[in-house]
Scaffold this motif. Structure first.
Motif, PDB file in Angstrom:
ATOM      1  N   ARG B 302       1.001  -1.250   0.030  1.00  0.00           N
ATOM      2  CA  ARG B 302      -0.103   0.007   0.111  1.00  0.00           C
ATOM      3  C   ARG B 302       0.850   1.069   0.125  1.00  0.00           C
ATOM      4  N   GLU B 306       0.839   4.135  -3.091  1.00  0.00           N
ATOM      5  CA  GLU B 306       0.388   5.439  -2.946  1.00  0.00           C
ATOM      6  C   GLU B 306       1.372   6.251  -3.261  1.00  0.00           C
ATOM      7  N   GLU B 309       1.469   6.587  -7.000  1.00  0.00           N
ATOM      8  CA  GLU B 309       0.551   7.025  -7.452  1.00  0.00           C
ATOM      9  C   GLU B 309       0.393   8.540  -7.402  1.00  0.00           C
ATOM     10  N   THR B 310       0.909   8.876  -6.325  1.00  0.00           N
ATOM     11  CA  THR B 310       1.224  10.443  -6.040  1.00  0.00           C
ATOM     12  C   THR B 310       2.326  11.256  -7.015  1.00  0.00           C
ATOM     13  N   SER B 360      -3.702   4.365 -11.610  1.00  0.00           N
ATOM     14  CA  SER B 360      -3.735   3.385 -10.506  1.00  0.00           C
ATOM     15  C   SER B 360      -2.391   2.400 -10.568  1.00  0.00           C
TER      16      SER B 360
END
Lengths: 366, 376
Positions: B302, B306, B309-310, B360
């Motif tokens: 995760r 994340e 993705e950012t 994603s």
């Protein structure tokens, strides 16, 4: 009608003679010409062109079946009388002579542009004339053997085009049918020219051993040509962006320029030199048809003399008026306009005529 | 006839003689390996060329010259007059472009001769130089290697590790004319040593907009070159916020074994919409996190997802703000939304800047390494 003893050609030779004449310098510029008109949908036009050329080739076979023991020249004299035949032979001889001359000079121009930029044009023509003379003075069987040899000698080059394909962008081909069917139809006019050469069936038919497989033969020949064109065009379309492909004059060669191995650079020079053989299988049979018709007019079997003078005149002509690429392209367009009549319209008209003639004859004999 | 024919046979031998005029021994040629183009302070074009010296006794390995000229061909006049041999451009390996050139629009036609002349190789690598071209072309690699080999291998290596773009002349031509794609080039700089600093982005007129650093380049290349996978060695380091002391940076590095990118294109509410799904399989190489590797695999996944993705969001926002398209999203628009694309293709950067792009990232951790954690 004509003496075919010892000059007969096998089905394989028949197929590869036709295919050889079809595959010429046209493949170098084909992807661009097609893309200019139909964008990346041009490959559909190639398939449509294949259908048209196959139909016309089959019509030619149908016509020739009426007089299986003679060439088109003999057939014309049967249907239109002795003088009709002679006039036809003059036109056909001139057509093939012009066709040959344009292809011959174009071949030399491409060699000059890509391989030997410093050599004088007339020297190239003289150098090309020598092997051409040695080949074309023989009979059709020898030409058939030559085409078969060249075909199997050069078939691997088409697979080299698959190397750049892994860098290709298949998204370029999508969506299929971008702007509707109209541009595709317009490009068919270009692609049917690239199949030119099947009209030599008019001359080959009487020499074919197994005449019953002639139809299969022309279909195979046209299909071989189509596959070669399709591979090259699709590779070019995936390799170049649709917005840039028209900027390259000979996209087919530019693709090869990109292939590089550790031990060899500028592969296109090597491959293009090799391609000279393929180009010769266009020029030599066409030249043969022209000089064959010429000697037929004078009722002679031997065609060495007209061949010799044809080459001499070509050399003298290019010595005084060396053609540029632009002139050659204009000439090529003229040939194409002519060939619409000779290769596409003429077989259709003749086929109708021959059939109507047959019907009348049938009634009279009843 | 026979005799005449025999006479004919002599002609080839006579013709062969003419080719002797043009023989060029290697020692007498000056083979340009690097061509550089730059602007000086008064906006004059300066051309550089560097060629190897084949003479055994020579002190220097390479000869480098520069001159003011209008075009590449024009510069040849000068190079011919100062070099001992005949200058040949057929083997140019690297083309260096000064950043100052790229700060102007429409510089591309300077390269015309390299495409027009069939002698030139179109596999020449095109490299942007930060600062002056002269700094790079006169640079002598400390390992005493030929500069051209050095440059080439630096770029190829970084390309292999997806840290910078490698662009040949042919690819530059494509990205210049393709409306749904803007050019990106490898970018080098010479401080004390010569180094690759990332990927230079140009707009559709060829003007320099920005440079992506090595991290961002990696992210860009993941989406751009779908076919370049598996990537044998790419490590991404993920710094997290809470730093505790000098040594506890909470860093995490991994190699990406495989990347699959799916790009979905749609058109909604007058704008293009992209859904980019990136799935990677990774092996963790280094972890200073305070996480138990075995039990918290999900958590690690995760964190990385994340994080990526950012980063992608930032990168895409940057691209959209500059109104460029180095990824080639225009190609997808053309392929799947042709009618909408056709209307905006001449202003594709503008259209893309208004598009919705969702990224994603899906991660698959296939290896954790030989130890669980290094905490005490």
């Amino acid at each position: 009608m004509i003496n075919v003893e010892g000059k007969q050609i096998s089905l394989m030779q028949f197929i590869l003679l036709i295919h050889g004449v079809q595959m010429g310098v046209g493949i170098l510029t084909l992807p661009r010409e097609v893309a200019e008109k139909a964008g990346t949908d041009g490959w559909i036009s190639i398939i449509l062109g294949w259908i048209i050329s196959t139909v016309c080739s089959l019509l030619i076979i149908q016509i020739m079946q009426k007089q299986p023991n003679g060439t088109i020249l003999d057939l014309l004299s049967v249907y239109f009388g002795k003088w009709g035949g002679k006039i036809g032979a003059v036109i056909i001889a001139l057509y093939f002579a012009f066709f040959t001359f344009v292809m011959f000079t174009r071949e030399a121009l491409f060699i000059q542009a890509w391989i030997l930029p410093r050599t004088k044009f007339v020297f190239l023509i003289i150098l090309l004339s020598i092997p051409t003379y040695l080949l074309a003075r023989n009979n059709i069987q020898i030409l058939g053997r030559y085409s078969v040899t060249v075909f199997f000698m050069t078939i691997w080059t088409i697979f080299l085009f698959l190397i750049p394909m892994k860098e290709g962008q298949f998204l370029n081909l999508l969506p299929v049918i971008k702007e509707g069917w109209l541009p595709i139809m317009r490009a068919v006019k270009t692609t049917i020219f690239s199949y030119l050469g099947f009209e030599i069936v008019f001359f080959l038919y009487p020499f074919l051993q197994k005449k019953q497989s002639a139809s299969i033969g022309v279909v195979i020949a046209n299909t071989l040509t189509m596959f070669a064109y399709l591979i090259v065009t699709i590779v070019a379309f995936t390799f170049f962006s649709p917005d840039e492909i028209a900027k390259y004059n000979e996209p087919t060669i530019t693709i090869l320029k990109v292939i590089e191995f550790q031990f060899i650079e500028r592969l296109e020079v090597v491959l293009f030199s090799f391609y000279l053989f393929v180009m010769s299988t266009t020029v030599v049979p066409l030249m043969f048809m022209s000089v064959y018709s010429t000697s037929w007019i004078f009722g002679k079997e031997e065609h060495t003399k007209p061949l010799f003078w044809f080459l001499v005149i070509s050399i003298v002509y290019v010595f005084w008026f060396p053609p540029s690429m632009n002139i050659s392209t204009t000439l090529k367009k003229m040939v194409q306009e002519l060939s619409i009549f000779f290769a596409y319209a003429f077989p259709v008209c003749l086929w109708i005529y021959v059939h109507i003639h047959g019907l009348f004859k049938g009634r009279v004999s009843k | 006839m026979k005799r005449r024919f025999r006479l004919f046979l002599f002609i080839p031998f006579l013709l062969l003689l003419t080719s002797c005029n043009y023989q060029v021994p290697l020692e007498d040629t000056t083979i340009t390996f690097i061509l550089g183009i730059d602007l000086d302070d008064d906006d004059n074009l300066i051309f550089y060329e560097s060629s190897p010296v084949f003479n055994k006794g020579a002190k220097a390995q390479t000869e480098t010259y520069h001159t003011k000229a209008d075009t590449i061909r024009d510069s040849r006049k000068y190079f011919d007059s100062v070099t001992s041999g005949e200058v040949s451009g057929a083997k140019i390996q690297v083309l260096l472009l000064g950043k100052r050139i790229l700060e102007h629009e429409d510089w591309f036609p300077i390269l015309d001769t390299m495409y027009r002349n069939s002698n030139f190789s179109i596999n020449t690598r095109v490299v942007v130089v930060d600062g002056k071209v002269s700094d790079v072309i006169y640079y002598e690699p400390p390992s005493n290697a030929q500069l051209v080999m050095y440059l080439k291998s630096v770029i190829d290596k970084n390309y292999k590790r997806t840290r910078t773009e490698k662009v040949t002349l042919e690819e530059l031509h494509t990205s210049f004319y393709e409306k749904g794609l803007t050019p990106s080039l490898s970018h080098v700089k010479k401080d004390k040593k010569l180094k690759v600093i990332g990927t230079a982005l140009l707009n559709n007129r060829g003007k320099y907009v920005d440079t992506l650093d090595l991290r961002e380049s990696t992210l860009l290349l993941f989406i751009k070159h779908k076919k370049k996978h598996p990537i044998s060695y790419t490590s991404i380091t993920i710094p997290t916020k809470n730093e505790r002391g000098i040594f506890h940076k909470d860093d995490l590095s991994f190699t990406v074994q495989n990347v699959k990118t799916k790009i979905k294109t749609s058109y909604e509410l007058n704008k293009f919409k992209y859904d980019i799904d990136i799935s990677m399989s990774v092996v963790i190489l280094e972890s200073l996190l305070t996480i138990d590797m075995k039990s918290d695999e999900k958590k690690i996944r995760r964190i990385i997802e994340e994080r990526l993705e950012t980063e992608y969001k930032d990168l895409l926002k940057k691209i959209q703000d500059y109104k460029i398209d180095p990824i080639g999203l225009g190609l997808y628009a053309r392929a799947y939304q042709y009618n909408h694309y056709k209307k905006v293709e001449d202003n594709w950067g503008e259209a893309l800047s208004e598009a919705d792009i969702n990224v994603s990232v899906k991660l698959d951790i296939i290896g954790m390494g030989a130890i669980n954690d290094t905490r005490r």
